[in-house]
Write a protein that holds these residues in place. Structure first.
Motif, PDB file in Angstrom:
ATOM      1  N   UNK A  46     -26.391 -14.896  -4.623  1.00 33.97           N
ATOM      2  CA  UNK A  46     -25.785 -15.025  -3.303  1.00 33.97           C
ATOM      3  C   UNK A  46     -25.737 -13.683  -2.573  1.00 33.97           C
ATOM      4  N   UNK A  47     -26.137 -12.602  -3.247  1.00 32.11           N
ATOM      5  CA  UNK A  47     -26.128 -11.271  -2.648  1.00 32.11           C
ATOM      6  C   UNK A  47     -27.495 -10.853  -2.114  1.00 32.11           C
ATOM      7  N   UNK A  48     -28.536 -11.240  -2.810  1.00 31.36           N
ATOM      8  CA  UNK A  48     -29.901 -10.841  -2.445  1.00 31.36           C
ATOM      9  C   UNK A  48     -30.664 -12.103  -2.023  1.00 31.36           C
ATOM     10  N   UNK A  49     -30.797 -12.267  -0.713  1.00 33.43           N
ATOM     11  CA  UNK A  49     -31.387 -13.501  -0.169  1.00 33.43           C
ATOM     12  C   UNK A  49     -32.802 -13.771  -0.658  1.00 33.43           C
ATOM     13  N   UNK A  50     -33.584 -12.728  -0.841  1.00 36.34           N
ATOM     14  CA  UNK A  50     -34.985 -12.936  -1.226  1.00 36.34           C
ATOM     15  C   UNK A  50     -35.194 -12.937  -2.746  1.00 36.34           C
ATOM     16  N   UNK A  51     -34.115 -12.860  -3.519  1.00 39.59           N
ATOM     17  CA  UNK A  51     -34.210 -12.817  -4.972  1.00 39.59           C
ATOM     18  C   UNK A  51     -34.393 -14.230  -5.532  1.00 39.59           C
ATOM     19  N   UNK A  52     -35.412 -14.370  -6.372  1.00 42.63           N
ATOM     20  CA  UNK A  52     -35.653 -15.637  -7.057  1.00 42.63           C
ATOM     21  C   UNK A  52     -36.410 -15.354  -8.339  1.00 42.63           C
ATOM     22  N   UNK A 108     -41.954 -16.701 -12.436  1.00 41.78           N
ATOM     23  CA  UNK A 108     -41.909 -16.400 -11.006  1.00 41.78           C
ATOM     24  C   UNK A 108     -40.895 -15.296 -10.783  1.00 41.78           C
ATOM     25  N   UNK A 109     -41.309 -14.260 -10.063  1.00 44.29           N
ATOM     26  CA  UNK A 109     -40.418 -13.145  -9.769  1.00 44.29           C
ATOM     27  C   UNK A 109     -40.603 -12.757  -8.303  1.00 44.29           C
ATOM     28  N   UNK A 110     -39.592 -13.054  -7.497  1.00 46.69           N
ATOM     29  CA  UNK A 110     -39.649 -12.746  -6.070  1.00 46.69           C
ATOM     30  C   UNK A 110     -38.426 -11.909  -5.705  1.00 46.69           C
ATOM     31  N   UNK A 111     -38.622 -10.837  -4.963  1.00 41.86           N
ATOM     32  CA  UNK A 111     -37.525 -10.008  -4.488  1.00 41.86           C
ATOM     33  C   UNK A 111     -36.892  -9.164  -5.576  1.00 41.86           C
ATOM     34  N   UNK A 112     -35.955  -8.328  -5.123  1.00 39.98           N
ATOM     35  CA  UNK A 112     -35.257  -7.437  -6.049  1.00 39.98           C
ATOM     36  C   UNK A 112     -33.919  -8.044  -6.439  1.00 39.98           C
ATOM     37  N   UNK A 113     -33.547  -7.837  -7.696  1.00 42.85           N
ATOM     38  CA  UNK A 113     -32.262  -8.309  -8.189  1.00 42.85           C
ATOM     39  C   UNK A 113     -31.139  -7.521  -7.521  1.00 42.85           C
ATOM     40  N   UNK A 114     -29.960  -8.117  -7.410  1.00 47.36           N
ATOM     41  CA  UNK A 114     -28.828  -7.338  -6.892  1.00 47.36           C
ATOM     42  C   UNK A 114     -28.507  -6.207  -7.857  1.00 47.36           C
ATOM     43  N   UNK A 115     -27.839  -5.165  -7.369  1.00 48.44           N
ATOM     44  CA  UNK A 115     -27.413  -4.079  -8.243  1.00 48.44           C
ATOM     45  C   UNK A 115     -26.505  -4.646  -9.316  1.00 48.44           C
ATOM     46  N   UNK A 116     -26.679  -4.174 -10.528  1.00 50.15           N
ATOM     47  CA  UNK A 116     -25.847  -4.678 -11.618  1.00 50.15           C
ATOM     48  C   UNK A 116     -24.403  -4.213 -11.470  1.00 50.15           C
ATOM     49  N   UNK A 117     -24.203  -2.955 -11.121  1.00 50.47           N
ATOM     50  CA  UNK A 117     -22.865  -2.401 -10.933  1.00 50.47           C
ATOM     51  C   UNK A 117     -22.756  -1.796  -9.546  1.00 50.47           C
ATOM     52  N   UNK A 118     -21.605  -1.969  -8.938  1.00 49.92           N
ATOM     53  CA  UNK A 118     -21.365  -1.400  -7.621  1.00 49.92           C
ATOM     54  C   UNK A 118     -20.463  -0.186  -7.751  1.00 49.92           C
TER      55      UNK A 118
END
Length: 185
Positions: free
Chosen positions: A10-16, A125-135
């Motif tokens: 829900x953080x990275x729209x293009x992540x799949x 399938x790998x699309x987009x970048x994953x969200x940061x693991x830690x903020x």
């Protein structure tokens, strides 16, 4: 039997991500594939949650055994076989990768492929970048608003001990603190 999972954020729209894994693999095997396809570190705590159709958490499967003093059973990834917990297409899971903020990836069992097996799980399938693991603390949001990092994490200097509610503090009336008064309340 092969399980095909779709993973979204829900953080990275293009992540799949799409992962195919044997149904007889463990949640720990699934965890390692997720780490590999997202670039997440294995140094952080993580859990899977079995969810209902509205993403409400039902059961937690943890990375390590949690010492609980309750009568609840403890489920750990290493001992939990995917096919023992997942049986229907469209079944939902959450993968919580940041315990401090309960940030998660949303997983759906998109397809069950009977009559086939996989020796090793794959990210198909790998699309987009994953969200940061830690903020960083500056990046943590509360109700959609960035935290004010100028404020003390534990309170502020305008703290007034008289504002505390007495309920639950019985027996502490005789304890004194360095406020110039003889007791707390």
């Amino acid at each position: 039997m092969i399980f095909k999972f779709l993973i979204l954020s829900d953080e990275a729209d293009n992540f799949k991500r799409e992962i195919k894994i044997d149904a007889d693999a463990t949640f720990l095997d699934f965890y390692h594939v997720i780490l590999n396809c997202t670039g997440f570190s294995n140094k952080e705590m993580a859990s899977f949650f079995l969810c209902d159709n509205k993403w409400c958490k039902l059961q937690e499967i943890t990375l390590v055994e949690m010492d609980t003093y309750s009568d609840e059973d403890s489920y750990i990834m290493e001992k939990c076989i995917l096919s023992d917990y997942l049986e229907d297409e469209k079944q939902k899971l959450m993968y919580v990768f940041d315990y401090l903020t309960e940030r998660a990836l949303y997983i759906e069992l998109s397809e069950i492929i009977p009559g086939k097996n996989l020796d090793k799980a794959i990210c198909s399938l790998s699309v987009g970048e994953a969200p940061k693991q830690l903020l960083n603390i500056e990046e943590i949001k509360t109700d959609g608003v960035l935290l004010d990092t100028g404020e003390s994490f534990y309170g502020d200097e305008n703290f007034d001990i008289d504002e505390l509610d007495r309920e639950g503090f019985e027996g502490l009336d005789d304890i004194s603190v360095d406020t110039g008064e003889s007791d707390i309340f």
